[in-house]
Motif scaffolding. Sequence first.
Motif, PDB file in Angstrom:
ATOM      1  N   PRO A 161     -47.960 -46.974 -84.106  1.00 46.97           N
ATOM      2  CA  PRO A 161     -47.389 -46.129 -85.147  1.00 46.97           C
ATOM      3  C   PRO A 161     -45.916 -46.411 -85.362  1.00 46.97           C
ATOM      4  CG  PRO A 161     -47.480 -44.921 -83.121  1.00 46.97           C
ATOM      5  CD  PRO A 161     -48.122 -46.262 -82.851  1.00 46.97           C
ATOM      6  N   TYR A 162     -45.387 -45.992 -86.487  1.00 45.64           N
ATOM      7  CA  TYR A 162     -43.940 -46.052 -86.709  1.00 45.64           C
ATOM      8  C   TYR A 162     -43.287 -44.874 -85.990  1.00 45.64           C
ATOM      9  CZ  TYR A 162     -39.438 -46.582 -88.844  1.00 45.64           C
ATOM     10  OH  TYR A 162     -38.099 -46.761 -89.024  1.00 45.64           O
ATOM     11  N   PHE A 163     -43.866 -43.689 -86.142  1.00 48.17           N
ATOM     12  CA  PHE A 163     -43.403 -42.564 -85.352  1.00 48.17           C
ATOM     13  C   PHE A 163     -44.543 -41.597 -85.097  1.00 48.17           C
ATOM     14  CE2 PHE A 163     -43.449 -39.753 -88.916  1.00 48.17           C
ATOM     15  CZ  PHE A 163     -42.794 -40.349 -89.980  1.00 48.17           C
ATOM     16  N   MET A 164     -44.335 -40.717 -84.144  1.00 50.54           N
ATOM     17  CA  MET A 164     -45.258 -39.629 -83.848  1.00 50.54           C
ATOM     18  C   MET A 164     -44.469 -38.340 -83.761  1.00 50.54           C
ATOM     19  SD  MET A 164     -48.003 -41.163 -81.136  1.00 50.54           S
ATOM     20  CE  MET A 164     -49.070 -39.730 -81.359  1.00 50.54           C
ATOM     21  N   GLY A 165     -45.187 -37.236 -83.937  1.00 47.28           N
ATOM     22  CA  GLY A 165     -44.485 -35.968 -83.919  1.00 47.28           C
ATOM     23  C   GLY A 165     -45.361 -34.813 -83.470  1.00 47.28           C
ATOM     24  N   ARG A 190     -47.688 -41.446 -87.771  1.00 45.21           N
ATOM     25  CA  ARG A 190     -47.399 -42.137 -89.026  1.00 45.21           C
ATOM     26  C   ARG A 190     -47.442 -43.627 -88.727  1.00 45.21           C
ATOM     27  NH1 ARG A 190     -46.057 -41.612 -94.717  1.00 45.21           N
ATOM     28  NH2 ARG A 190     -45.091 -43.615 -95.230  1.00 45.21           N
ATOM     29  N   ILE A 191     -48.200 -44.380 -89.482  1.00 43.76           N
ATOM     30  CA  ILE A 191     -48.378 -45.784 -89.160  1.00 43.76           C
ATOM     31  C   ILE A 191     -47.293 -46.661 -89.771  1.00 43.76           C
ATOM     32  CG2 ILE A 191     -49.941 -47.762 -89.305  1.00 43.76           C
ATOM     33  CD1 ILE A 191     -50.786 -45.428 -87.418  1.00 43.76           C
ATOM     34  N   LYS A 192     -47.018 -46.496 -91.055  1.00 40.53           N
ATOM     35  CA  LYS A 192     -46.044 -47.363 -91.708  1.00 40.53           C
ATOM     36  C   LYS A 192     -44.679 -46.691 -91.776  1.00 40.53           C
ATOM     37  CE  LYS A 192     -49.377 -49.917 -94.481  1.00 40.53           C
ATOM     38  NZ  LYS A 192     -49.760 -50.350 -95.848  1.00 40.53           N
ATOM     39  N   TYR A 193     -43.677 -47.475 -92.126  1.00 39.62           N
ATOM     40  CA  TYR A 193     -42.310 -46.975 -92.189  1.00 39.62           C
ATOM     41  C   TYR A 193     -42.196 -45.772 -93.124  1.00 39.62           C
ATOM     42  CZ  TYR A 193     -37.492 -46.496 -93.628  1.00 39.62           C
ATOM     43  OH  TYR A 193     -36.272 -45.978 -93.934  1.00 39.62           O
ATOM     44  N   SER A 194     -41.401 -44.796 -92.687  1.00 39.16           N
ATOM     45  CA  SER A 194     -41.011 -43.682 -93.530  1.00 39.16           C
ATOM     46  C   SER A 194     -39.653 -43.226 -93.057  1.00 39.16           C
ATOM     47  CB  SER A 194     -42.012 -42.533 -93.427  1.00 39.16           C
ATOM     48  OG  SER A 194     -41.507 -41.382 -94.076  1.00 39.16           O
ATOM     49  N   PRO A 195     -38.748 -42.878 -93.984  1.00 39.39           N
ATOM     50  CA  PRO A 195     -37.423 -42.418 -93.562  1.00 39.39           C
ATOM     51  C   PRO A 195     -37.441 -40.996 -93.028  1.00 39.39           C
ATOM     52  CG  PRO A 195     -37.598 -42.333 -95.942  1.00 39.39           C
ATOM     53  CD  PRO A 195     -38.860 -42.977 -95.439  1.00 39.39           C
ATOM     54  N   ARG A 196     -38.534 -40.284 -93.262  1.00 38.86           N
ATOM     55  CA  ARG A 196     -38.604 -38.900 -92.837  1.00 38.86           C
ATOM     56  C   ARG A 196     -39.766 -38.699 -91.876  1.00 38.86           C
ATOM     57  NH1 ARG A 196     -37.506 -34.581 -97.515  1.00 38.86           N
ATOM     58  NH2 ARG A 196     -37.746 -33.328 -95.635  1.00 38.86           N
ATOM     59  N   ASP A 251     -45.659 -36.561 -94.182  1.00 35.90           N
ATOM     60  CA  ASP A 251     -45.168 -37.826 -93.630  1.00 35.90           C
ATOM     61  C   ASP A 251     -46.157 -38.463 -92.661  1.00 35.90           C
ATOM     62  OD1 ASP A 251     -41.898 -36.337 -93.340  1.00 35.90           O
ATOM     63  OD2 ASP A 251     -42.692 -37.575 -94.973  1.00 35.90           O
ATOM     64  N   TYR A 252     -47.217 -37.760 -92.307  1.00 35.28           N
ATOM     65  CA  TYR A 252     -48.125 -38.206 -91.257  1.00 35.28           C
ATOM     66  C   TYR A 252     -49.487 -38.619 -91.811  1.00 35.28           C
ATOM     67  CZ  TYR A 252     -44.631 -36.559 -88.042  1.00 35.28           C
ATOM     68  OH  TYR A 252     -43.454 -36.402 -87.357  1.00 35.28           O
ATOM     69  N   ASP A 253     -50.065 -39.633 -91.149  1.00 36.59           N
ATOM     70  CA  ASP A 253     -51.366 -40.162 -91.569  1.00 36.59           C
ATOM     71  C   ASP A 253     -52.520 -39.567 -90.767  1.00 36.59           C
ATOM     72  OD1 ASP A 253     -49.549 -43.165 -91.580  1.00 36.59           O
ATOM     73  OD2 ASP A 253     -50.208 -42.116 -93.395  1.00 36.59           O
ATOM     74  N   TYR A 254     -52.271 -39.260 -89.504  1.00 32.13           N
ATOM     75  CA  TYR A 254     -53.341 -38.790 -88.618  1.00 32.13           C
ATOM     76  C   TYR A 254     -52.882 -37.552 -87.856  1.00 32.13           C
ATOM     77  CZ  TYR A 254     -55.244 -43.444 -89.439  1.00 32.13           C
ATOM     78  OH  TYR A 254     -55.727 -44.583 -90.024  1.00 32.13           O
ATOM     79  N   TRP A 255     -53.862 -36.691 -87.548  1.00 35.33           N
ATOM     80  CA  TRP A 255     -53.598 -35.467 -86.809  1.00 35.33           C
ATOM     81  C   TRP A 255     -54.648 -35.271 -85.726  1.00 35.33           C
ATOM     82  CZ3 TRP A 255     -49.222 -32.846 -87.564  1.00 35.33           C
ATOM     83  CH2 TRP A 255     -48.539 -33.035 -88.774  1.00 35.33           C
TER      84      TRP A 255
END
Length: 125
Positions: free
Chosen positions: A31-35, A99-105, A111-115
Amino acid sequence: QVQLVESGGELVQAGGSLRLSCAASGRTFSPYFMGWFRQTPGKERDFVASVNWNVGNIRYADSVKGRFTISRDTAKNMMYLQMNSLKPEDTAVYYCGARIKYSPRSTRTSDYDYWGQGTQVTVSS
């Protein structure tokens, strides 16, 4: 396909601590990020914290700064949320997202693809 599974939620007294875990699986999970987000009945899902998967940049909601710590183990595809000094208002279902691809936020649910399916945290007063 990416699968996220949260664990670690339970009933705890105010002032106590909990550690939530989020296990990620998928063919090539990068992922690009996780939250972490949280949600109470009838309300929107609110941002708690996020971490850039490779670089490690971190963001926190003001309400949890100084009490919660987000971390990740990239080798194990795991993300954690250490929650200290818990308050009754921290009671919620906690969700992890990726979130898999780049996002500034990283602070909006969009902003998220998977939960994951969520884990219940209940803080008693």
